[in-house]
Design an enzyme around this catalytic site. Structure first.
Site, short mmCIF file in Angstrom:
data_model
loop_
_atom_site.label_atom_id
_atom_site.label_comp_id
_atom_site.label_asym_id
_atom_site.label_seq_id
_atom_site.Cartn_x
_atom_site.Cartn_y
_atom_site.Cartn_z
N PHE A 123 0.86 -1.19 0.00
CA PHE A 123 0.00 0.00 0.00
C PHE A 123 0.89 1.24 0.00
O PHE A 123 1.74 1.40 0.87
CB PHE A 123 -0.94 0.03 1.21
CG PHE A 123 -1.91 1.18 1.12
CD1 PHE A 123 -3.05 1.09 0.34
CD2 PHE A 123 -1.67 2.38 1.78
CE1 PHE A 123 -3.94 2.16 0.21
CE2 PHE A 123 -2.54 3.46 1.67
CZ PHE A 123 -3.69 3.35 0.89
N ASP A 210 9.24 2.79 1.76
CA ASP A 210 8.05 3.47 2.25
C ASP A 210 7.96 3.19 3.75
O ASP A 210 7.54 2.11 4.17
CB ASP A 210 6.82 2.94 1.50
CG ASP A 210 5.52 3.60 1.97
OD1 ASP A 210 5.51 4.12 3.10
OD2 ASP A 210 4.54 3.56 1.22
N LYS A 239 2.49 10.04 8.55
CA LYS A 239 1.83 9.52 9.75
C LYS A 239 2.41 10.00 11.09
O LYS A 239 2.08 11.09 11.54
CB LYS A 239 1.81 7.99 9.67
CG LYS A 239 0.82 7.46 8.62
CD LYS A 239 0.64 5.99 8.73
CE LYS A 239 -0.31 5.39 7.71
NZ LYS A 239 -1.72 5.58 8.03
C1 LIG Z 1 2.86 2.27 3.91
C2 LIG Z 1 1.96 3.41 3.56
N1 LIG Z 1 2.28 4.20 2.53
C3 LIG Z 1 1.50 5.25 2.18
C4 LIG Z 1 0.34 5.55 2.86
C5 LIG Z 1 -0.49 6.71 2.43
O1 LIG Z 1 -0.41 7.74 3.35
P1 LIG Z 1 -1.49 8.95 3.35
O2 LIG Z 1 -2.80 8.34 3.71
O3 LIG Z 1 -0.96 9.92 4.36
O4 LIG Z 1 -1.49 9.52 1.97
C6 LIG Z 1 -0.02 4.74 3.94
C7 LIG Z 1 -1.30 5.01 4.65
O5 LIG Z 1 -1.88 4.13 5.24
C8 LIG Z 1 0.79 3.65 4.29
O6 LIG Z 1 0.49 2.84 5.32
#
Ligand SMILES: Cc1ncc(COP(=O)(O)O)c(C=O)c1O
Length: 386
Positions: A123, A210, A239
């Site tokens: 994700f 990520d 986050k």
């Molecule tokens: C691993 C990861 N990358 C990217 C995101 C996307 O972040 P945002 O919701 O702040 O755009 C998330 C959100 O859950 C995530 O867990």
């Protein structure tokens, strides 16, 4: 818009690991706003920083120097051993910056159609490029045409990565989560990141991690890559960085850190004084309160607690985690547990249909952790018995 299926509760106040709803009922928060509020709610350090900054200067734009942004970049590069930071406002935007760096890095090398290797079950966000990078059809369905330039391989599999290296000559980068969050708290083989690093080095690819969910102490290291012997070329954060104040960061080193030049990328709000001041207060509190080590040891306590409490419980497939990022995989879909836990005064999350995901605040104490284990184990047993 009807973008969210919300639970029937509205919180009006928080303190540490606790939240109170509009009726005055108290809940133990083991979700932390989806891995955001590592310091819990209403942290005094963050509160003071925000109040002071709001009364001084909230925003000026990136047309001018921003002292708090520079200080935050110093903190993030010191903590990661990396070189430079681009600031934005969310995780998806941080990944967009990473993908743009990878493409430009490729173009600088004369690669016309650069490809980023991504993984199944991942994700990376909801913007068009990041949902295209995401390894979940549900996230993509209906939004085609997807952004091109991604090749997908199984998570944790470096043999297939080697095969891609042999067959696809336009690869410029690999983008992976150090452990998968939304995908169901999936932990890769121990040497995964080191192997990815080795392959990236061999082919001149950027290793991009990520760390949006895993970063800022959550896994028992400030960044999850610090469980390995490798440092990425690019790391994305969001986050937990602002404890609820929207901020994202794309941290880079080496050539990746100097790829973007003036005019290539930008953000109006990105790295404004208010958001950076909040993130500075977050890092200060994490370091002062020793929360990284605490997340590691409390995570072990939770893992052992759940393994004991749910030992020999039919229907429990696996209990796994790193630091305060834990998953309890059940043999059948268990979204229903979220509502039952809510009624019992406990906030939990279910991801990948069958995995109870726990992301408690880093400030959770031992007694709160023990009560989480006791309460949730009973709920899981009752659910599986029916
Ligand atoms: C691993 C990861 N990358 C990217 C995101 C996307 O972040 P945002 O919701 O702040 O755009 C998330 C959100 O859950 C995530 O867990």
């Amino acid at each position: 818009m009807t973008t969210y299926k919300r639970l029937p509760v509205t919180f009006v106040r928080g303190e540490g690991v606790w939240l109170w709803d509009s009726q005055g009922t108290r809940y133990l928060d083991a979700v932390s706003g989806i891995a955001v509020c590592g310091l819990g709610h209403a942290h005094p350090g963050v509160q003071q920083a925000l109040c002071e900054q709001a009364g001084t200067l909230i925003h000026t734009s990136n047309l001018y120097g921003i002292a708090h942004q520079e200080a935050l970049a110093d903190d993030l590069t010191r903590l990661s051993g990396m070189d430079r930071v681009f600031f934005c406002n969310s995780g998806a935007e941080a990944n967009e910056a990473a993908i743009k760096i990878a493409r430009l890095y490729g173009h600088h090398k004369g690669i016309e159609n650069p490809v980023v290797v991504v993984t199944e079950n991942s994700f990376h966000g909801r913007t068009l490029a990041t949902l295209s990078a995401t390894g979940n059809r549900k996230v993509q369905a209906g939004f085609e045409p997807l952004v091109q330039g991604f090749v997908r391989i199984p998570y944790g599999d470096t043999e297939t990565l080697q095969t891609v290296a042999r067959t696809t000559h336009s690869v410029v980068a690999v983008l992976v989560e150090p452990l998968q969050g939304e995908g169901g708290i999936k932990i890769p083989p121990t040497d995964y990141l080191d192997q990815v690093r080795r392959i990236c080095d061999h082919h001149g690819w950027l290793m991009m991690l990520d760390e949006i969910q895993t970063g800022m102490g959550r896994t028992g290291r400030m960044f999850a890559f610090q469980h390995s012997n490798s440092v990425p070329d690019v790391m994305t954060l969001a986050k937990g960085l602002g404890n609820g104040v929207p901020i994202g960061a794309c941290v880079a080193r080496g050539e990746a850190a100097t790829t973007l030049a003036p005019g290539n990328h930008g953000s109006t709000f990105g790295g404004n004084p208010l958001a950076c001041r909040a993130a500075l207060a977050v890092i200060d509190a994490i370091e002062r309160q020793g929360l990284v080590a605490h997340a590691g040891s409390l995570g072990e306590r939770l893992l052992n607690g759940f393994r004991q409490a749910l030992a020999d419980t039919p229907g429990v497939v696996e209990i796994r985690g790193r630091g305060l990022m834990l998953g309890i995989e059940l043999e059948r879909p268990c979204t229903e547990l979220v509502g039952r836990a809510l009624q019992a005064g406990l906030l939990i999350n279910v991801t990948a249909d069958c995995v109870v995901r726990l992301l408690p605040p880093l400030v959770t104490d031992q007694a709160q952790a023990d009560s989480l284990v006791a309460q949730l184990s009973e709920l899981i047993k009752a659910f599986l018995e029916q």
